[in-house]
Design an enzyme around this catalytic site. Structure first.
Site, PDB file in Angstrom:
ATOM      1  N   CYS B  86       0.840  -1.202   0.000  1.00 49.64           N
ATOM      2  CA  CYS B  86       0.000   0.000   0.000  1.00 49.64           C
ATOM      3  C   CYS B  86       0.879   1.259   0.000  1.00 49.64           C
ATOM      4  CB  CYS B  86      -0.976  -0.060   1.177  1.00 49.64           C
ATOM      5  SG  CYS B  86      -2.368   1.076   1.010  1.00 49.64           S
ATOM      6  N   HIS B 194      -3.397  -5.766   1.067  1.00 47.33           N
ATOM      7  CA  HIS B 194      -2.685  -5.972   2.334  1.00 47.33           C
ATOM      8  C   HIS B 194      -2.580  -7.456   2.676  1.00 47.33           C
ATOM      9  CE1 HIS B 194      -2.433  -1.794   3.928  1.00 47.33           C
ATOM     10  NE2 HIS B 194      -3.432  -1.593   3.086  1.00 47.33           N
ATOM     11  N   GLU B 196      -0.798  -8.785   4.914  1.00 45.58           N
ATOM     12  CA  GLU B 196      -0.662  -8.982   6.375  1.00 45.58           C
ATOM     13  C   GLU B 196      -2.017  -9.031   7.078  1.00 45.58           C
ATOM     14  OE1 GLU B 196      -0.451  -6.164   4.908  1.00 45.58           O
ATOM     15  OE2 GLU B 196      -0.959  -4.466   6.207  1.00 45.58           O
TER      16      GLU B 196
END
Lengths: 90, 217
Positions: B86, B194, B196
């Site tokens: 990002c 994302h 994660e």
């Protein structure tokens, strides 16, 4: 050391979509202002710079414009530079 | 096998990334404050999401000059892995480690939703476990994720097989539906989604886990 007052205008390249410009354009129409076309939003950066002469000031400002103020992938810039005496800087 | 996580003023996914790497993959991490130049002992580095330096001027424009990133350029030259997520992707393009730029979403909205993605290239280690065309679901959360580049750059990305991930429904108007790219060597990956946030079934899926596993493989 001479002082210069500069203004760098940063514009999105014409090939890059400007959704914020389109949104502002549609708001202009809602305000009742007609005939607006091709509204594009850019940035103006004003600064003062000390340099031995105008040529050197330009050189430094060109570097700044290329490397920091704009991203050449999506933006163009133009530079205006004027001499300015210190006591006129208010 | 320590993974570095860069922390800029304004980063806000740094702790999520640490949780994913330590809690889900079991690898140690080290936070790298933006002023450090020391990347010794690190296997790989992650530039997390957020709003580095308030996103002033342009996303990633000021972060690009951070001391830690000057060291990161050498780190990449050594062939070590760097993942930009990002805002981290935006920083990598400003830094010139990846081509193109990320611009305001086509419809101006900040988009926060799960994105359906297709694996476009399995060439790099990041997506090697997946066959080309595989669908992944990863969350996106950005206002400026519309990937832009010149037609020459796009052709180069295609010729080098460097387009890693594409959106299936292109929520932000990215050129050629691009959600993530690698450099020519394949050791740098930048992506708007994302991974994660998709490492545990409890948080909505585990499709991000394989991408992060590449950091420690």
């Amino acid at each position: 050391m001479p002082q210069f007052r500069a203004c760098v205008s940063v514009r999105l390249r014409s090939s890059v979509l400007d959704p914020a410009g389109e949104a502002a354009s549609s708001a202009a129409t809602r305000l009742g202002v007609e005939g607006i076309k091709n509204l594009r939003i850019g940035k103006i950066i004003e600064l003062e710079i000390e340099a031995p002469d105008k040529e050197e000031a330009s050189k430094r400002l060109e570097l700044l414009s290329d490397r920091l103020f704009s991203n050449p992938v999506i933006e163009n810039w133009s530079l205006e530079i004027n001499s300015s005496s210190p006591n006129s800087l208010t | 096998m320590t993974i570095g996580v860069v922390v800029f003023p304004g980063s806000n996914c740094d702790r999520d990334v640490r949780w994913a790497i330590e809690g889900c993959l079991g690898a140690p991490t080290r936070f790298l404050w933006h002023e450090t130049r020391d990347l010794t002992g690190l296997e790989a580095v992650i530039l997390p999401g957020g709003f580095s330096y308030g996103d002033y001027l342009r996303c990633g424009a000021i972060a690009r000059f951070a001391p830690v990133l000057q060291s990161l350029v050498d780190f990449v030259d050594q062939g070590k892995k760097v993942l930009g997520i990002c805002n981290g992707f935006q920083v990598l393009t400003e830094l010139g480690l990846l081509p193109g730029a990320l611009t305001r979403n086509r419809d101006l909205h900040f988009i926060c939703e799960p994105a359906l993605l297709s694996v476009s290239s399995s060439r790099s280690p990041w997506l090697a476990p997946y066959p080309r065309g595989e669908t992944l679901v990863l969350p996106i959360a950005h206002g400026e994720g519309r990937f832009q580049c010149s037609s020459d750059t796009l052709k180069k990305l295609e010729d080098e097989d460097s387009i890693a991930l594409r959106y299936q429904n292109n929520p932000n108007g990215s050129i050629s539906n691009i959600a993530g790219i690698t450099n020519a060597k394949g050791n740098v990956l930048g992506l708007m989604p994302h991974p994660e946030r998709a490492c545990d079934p409890l948080t909505g899926g585990i499709d991000g886990k394989e991408i992060l596993k590449a950091l420690i493989s």
